[in-house]
Design an enzyme around this catalytic site. Structure first.
Site, PDB file in Angstrom:
ATOM      1  CG  HIS A 143      46.498  12.177 -13.438  1.00 36.59           C
ATOM      2  ND1 HIS A 143      46.376  13.350 -14.136  1.00 36.59           N
ATOM      3  CD2 HIS A 143      45.361  11.490 -13.660  1.00 36.59           C
ATOM      4  CE1 HIS A 143      45.204  13.371 -14.762  1.00 36.59           C
ATOM      5  NE2 HIS A 143      44.573  12.242 -14.488  1.00 36.59           N
ATOM      6  CG  LEU A 144      45.216   5.281 -14.474  1.00 32.57           C
ATOM      7  CD1 LEU A 144      46.094   4.262 -13.775  1.00 32.57           C
ATOM      8  CD2 LEU A 144      43.777   4.797 -14.538  1.00 32.57           C
ATOM      9  CG  HIS A 145      51.082   7.947 -15.912  1.00 25.69           C
ATOM     10  ND1 HIS A 145      50.995   8.165 -14.546  1.00 25.69           N
ATOM     11  CD2 HIS A 145      52.391   7.723 -16.175  1.00 25.69           C
ATOM     12  CE1 HIS A 145      52.208   8.085 -14.022  1.00 25.69           C
ATOM     13  NE2 HIS A 145      53.083   7.811 -14.981  1.00 25.69           N
ATOM     14  CG  PHE A 146      48.984   2.280 -18.853  1.00 27.81           C
ATOM     15  CD1 PHE A 146      49.302   1.006 -18.405  1.00 27.81           C
ATOM     16  CD2 PHE A 146      47.711   2.790 -18.596  1.00 27.81           C
ATOM     17  CE1 PHE A 146      48.368   0.249 -17.716  1.00 27.81           C
ATOM     18  CE2 PHE A 146      46.772   2.040 -17.904  1.00 27.81           C
ATOM     19  CZ  PHE A 146      47.103   0.760 -17.463  1.00 27.81           C
TER      20      PHE A 146
END
Lengths: 445, 398
Positions: free
Chosen positions: A240-243
């Site tokens: 799940h898109l994350h930085f």
């Protein structure tokens, strides 16, 4: 299909055991999460940043005093909310009680002994040979975290000025980007930036999300608050898109490494390669605007993920310097090519480790930590010189084709969420010969 | 601003200003103990080179002279030298007021207190780097070639004397022409690609080192008169309760009112007090450093609140209390006080931080973030500073 077994990092208290039934309270699923069941009427602080076109940081030029922003982003908001969660006991351990040191030697690798981070969890299998995988709503994702783990919403300001609203309703239609805690922090202030959280984007860089991350680095105004990104296959465990980001006021070895300039692009972005560092990588700096820099790096990342090459990204120095590392450790591991001694340390060489910050799980490894050991681990992560050249050529070709072929490419902005990353087919069309084969096995090249 | 004016006077006798003004070198002196690590002195040579007036420079941090093409890695190396309280010599691209960049050799060196080993000032010398032949290829053109011939001839002509004074006077004579060449080059090379690095010649390196030597010995001499001695090399290990200048610089960025106390010293004295704390309580820094916080209490302070604080310190837990405190002028205020243990890099408690909020203080609310959240933010920032800046010190310091 290549798989490795590893203990996944627990980033949320709601990830502990997915079969565990949460105690049901009034309304929603009882977890007060970010899903449809609970989000109605929910409120979170909102920090709206000023989408400047220049990288900020040196604002205080003589004779040009800038006005004080309403809220100090890093020192008051982020750290204040983080400390609040610490005092509420939301973290799995007190990271400031974990011993840390600089490993003697010329590089200054940083070691931390963290015995609490990987307790309890069973090893899980991860597929490591596909950098892009579709979002799977049945697996853990950030819409499942409790609202108390979310610190604030992070958005570009509509009127061009910094704004802070202590209790802003969540605008479900516009899918806010949020900053949440990592309940297994590797340093103080360890947070996750989740772009457009409700859109449930898979772990995959796009221009807008990368620009958002760059703005966060700039907004923090501290060279010691860095953001990182791990692609799938390069030790991201959640699709799940994350930085990630945290605050450690020590220079990372990677930031000290000498560099050699390769080229400067039309937009002013300078690209160099790292010298004398165990992991081969590219550095992106400068640019006429923050968007020039952001778009160049995004396009490089998009090129890598479209070519199924796992990679890590470090955003350093308030967003002024960005390090990009294609890597192949997980693949080597899956193929049984990593020696047992390295695997025993259970250190997963993701972005922080590659940058020179090693989190060690065993006291023995911490006490015996040496520059040589750190180097040996990181050397395994790096592509070979030959392969690195090949991958760099791929990146330069992708950047150049965007640079020349399409004037609009540099105009994408946060206001244009429709700017699509280059599709797989397009990339294939540009250099079919190089792409063929890379999907199979990177190491054998 | 008063602090900045006092920075030199506190250590050196008054005439130091005149003496420093006489030196022709381009240099600045900064004070790490003042919030923002500002420039407290800029030489006439520096003002001439940078194009700024004295008023524009004093009180600013040296980073304001950097610009888009300044090498970020070099900036980091300087930051590191400050952090480690050691000298550094490095080529750096700086910018003048009119926006033109120029290469200079930056040589920075700490000046220590002879007394307790703490860093009193940093002296930073800037020696302009004359252009080199091989750098002209990027399009400096006809002029560039001429300049370089000049440059190399000049370097060849200089003979090092055994006496330092000789070398110095050579350098001074040479300074004029180099500056002229620089300005010619700049008008020509504007907009062209600035090279990645620019190596200084041995002469330039020597000149920078000599300048540092001169300034440091001048400062030493002028500290002898006041009795508050400084020296170029650390003469004594930092004494108990002395924080490193890098920690002081980091803590100085935190705007809230707070103190650090050291539980390992007898009577748990204050070892750091923020500017906001001094404003809130009316005391001067030297009046609070080394003292236990109890001077804030007075006759109407509730003893049970004090024992609650003591207990939480004993069990090493954070606590928040509302306590009646007194300023220096005896006026009282309700202090919404948060106390928390702060750990160093070895994970052990090094200090306790106490963050004060004056109850009913309206101007703290206008910032949008609640006073409580800003208080916690200060605690977090202190934690990061203490942890990060004890990390190089190896295993367990306390």
């Amino acid at each position: 299909m290549l798989r490795i077994k590893r203990v996944p990092t627990v980033v949320s208290n709601y990830q502990k055991d997915e079969s565990e039934e949460a105690a049901r309270r009034e309304g929603g699923c009882g977890r007060n999460c970010l899903n449809k069941c609970c989000i109605q009427g929910a409120k979170l602080p909102l920090y709206a940043f000023k989408p400047l076109n220049k990288i900020v940081g040196d604002k205080a030029l003589p004779g040009h005093e800038s006005s004080q922003p309403p809220v100090a982003f890093l020192d008051s908001l982020l750290l204040g909310e983080w400390e609040d969660r610490m005092q509420k006991g939301l973290f799995r351990y007190d990271v400031t009680a974990c011993e840390t040191k600089v490993i003697p030697g010329g590089y200054g690798f940083i070691a931390q002994l963290n015995e609490g981070r990987h307790l309890k969890k069973r090893p899980t299998e991860f597929r490591v040979d596909k950098v892009l995988q579709p979002f799977d709503g049945s697996k853990f994702n950030f819409t499942k975290v409790g609202q108390e783990e979310v610190l604030f919403q992070f958005e570009p300001s509509e009127d061009g000025e910094v704004q802070f609203i202590p209790n802003a309703p969540i605008d479900v239609e516009n899918s806010p980007s949020v900053v949440a805690i990592n309940v297994s922090p590797i340093e103080y202030g360890h947070v996750l930036l989740i772009p457009r959280i409700l859109e449930c984007l898979p772990q995959r860089i796009d221009r807008d999300s990368f620009l958002l991350a760059l703005y966060m680095a700039a907004e923090a105004e501290s060279p010691y608050f860095r953001l990182g990104y791990n692609s799938l296959g390069a030790f991201a465990t959640i699709n799940h898109l994350h930085f990630q980001a945290y605050y450690l006021a020590v220079p990372f070895p990677i930031e000290k490494a000498p560099t050699k300039k390769i080229t400067t692009l039309d937009g002013g972005v300078k690209i160099s390669k790292l010298l004398n560092y165990p992991v081969r990588g590219l550095i992106f700096e400068g640019g006429n605007s923050i968007e020039d820099l952001s778009n160049t790096v995004s396009d490089a990342c998009i090129c890598l993920q479209d070519n199924n090459i796992p990679y890590n990204v470090l955003i350093a120095d308030c967003g002024r310097r960005i390090f990009l590392f294609p890597q192949c450790y997980a693949e080597k591991q899956a193929l049984g090519e990593v020696n047992a001694e390295l695997l025993d340390t259970q250190v997963n060489p993701a972005v922080w480790e590659i940058s020179g910050h090693m989190v060690l799980k065993r006291k023995k490894d911490y006490e015996e930590a040496s520059e040589e050991n750190a180097w040996r681990l990181l050397a395994e992560v790096s592509l070979s010189e030959e392969r690195f050249q090949e991958v760099s050529a791929l990146i330069f070709e992708a950047i150049a084709s965007v640079d020349n072929g399409n004037g609009n490419a540099t105009q994408s902005s946060l206001e244009e969420p429709d700017a699509k990353p280059k599709s797989h087919e397009e990339v294939d069309a540009i250099h079919p010969a190089m792409v063929a084969g890379t999907k199979e096995c990177l190491v054998l090249h | 601003m008063a602090l900045i004016e006092q920075s030199l006077n506190r250590r050196y006798s008054l005439y130091v200003h005149e003496e420093l003004d006489e030196l022709s070198e381009s240099f600045t002196i900064t004070d790490p103990s003042i919030s923002g690590h500002p420039i407290v002195f800029a030489s006439l040579g520096f003002l001439k080179m940078s194009g700024y007036s004295k008023e524009e420079v004093i009180g600013k941090n040296g980073r304001v002279f950097q610009g888009p093409r300044t090498n970020r890695r070099s900036v980091m190396e300087i930051r590191e030298a400050i952090r480690e309280e050691r000298p550094i010599q490095i080529s750096l691209l700086n910018y003048r007021k009119d926006g033109t960049p120029f290469w200079m050799l930056f040589h920075m060196s700490p000046v220590f207190s002879k007394d307790d080993g703490s860093v009193i000032h940093f002296v930073g010398v800037q020696v302009p780097i004359s252009p080199k032949p091989r750098r002209s290829r990027s399009g400096v053109g006809r002029n560039g070639v001429n300049l370089c011939e000049d440059g190399s001839r000049m370097r060849g002509d200089i003979v090092f004397g055994s006496c330092r004074r000789e070398v110095c006077s050579d350098s001074l004579v040479e300074l004029g022409p180099v500056l002229d060449l620089e300005s010619v080059l700049d008008s020509d090379s504007r907009g062209l690609d600035i090279e990645e690095t620019c190596e200084a010649s041995d002469l330039e390196k020597q000149r920078a080192a000599n300048a540092i030597e001169n300034i440091s010995s001048l400062l030493t001499r002028y500290s002898e008169i006041t009795g508050r001695l400084v020296c170029e090399r650390r003469c004594s290990l930092p004494g108990a309760g002395v924080l490193s200048s890098s920690l002081i610089i980091s803590l100085g960025r935190i705007k809230q009112s707070f103190v650090l106390t050291d539980p390992h010293l007898p009577d748990m004295p204050i070892v750091y007090a923020s500017d906001a704390f001094l404003r809130l309580t009316g005391y001067a820094r030297r009046e609070v450093l080394g003292h236990n916080c109890r001077f804030l209490s007075g006759e109407d302070t509730d003893p049970s609140t004090l024992s609650k604080m003591k207990e939480s310190i004993r069990v090493e837990q954070a606590c928040t209390v509302r306590i009646l405190n007194y300023r220096k002028d005896k006026s009282s205020f309700w202090n919404y006080l948060h106390i928390s243990p702060v750990r160093n890099a070895s994970g052990k408690i090094a200090y306790f931080v106490g963050v004060q909020i004056e109850e009913g203080c309206k101007d703290q609310v206008r910032h949008g973030l609640s006073p409580e959240m800003r208080q916690l933010g200060a605690v977090g920032a202190v934690r990061v500073a203490v942890r990060s800046l004890s990390i190089g010190a190896g295993p367990s310091m306390s």
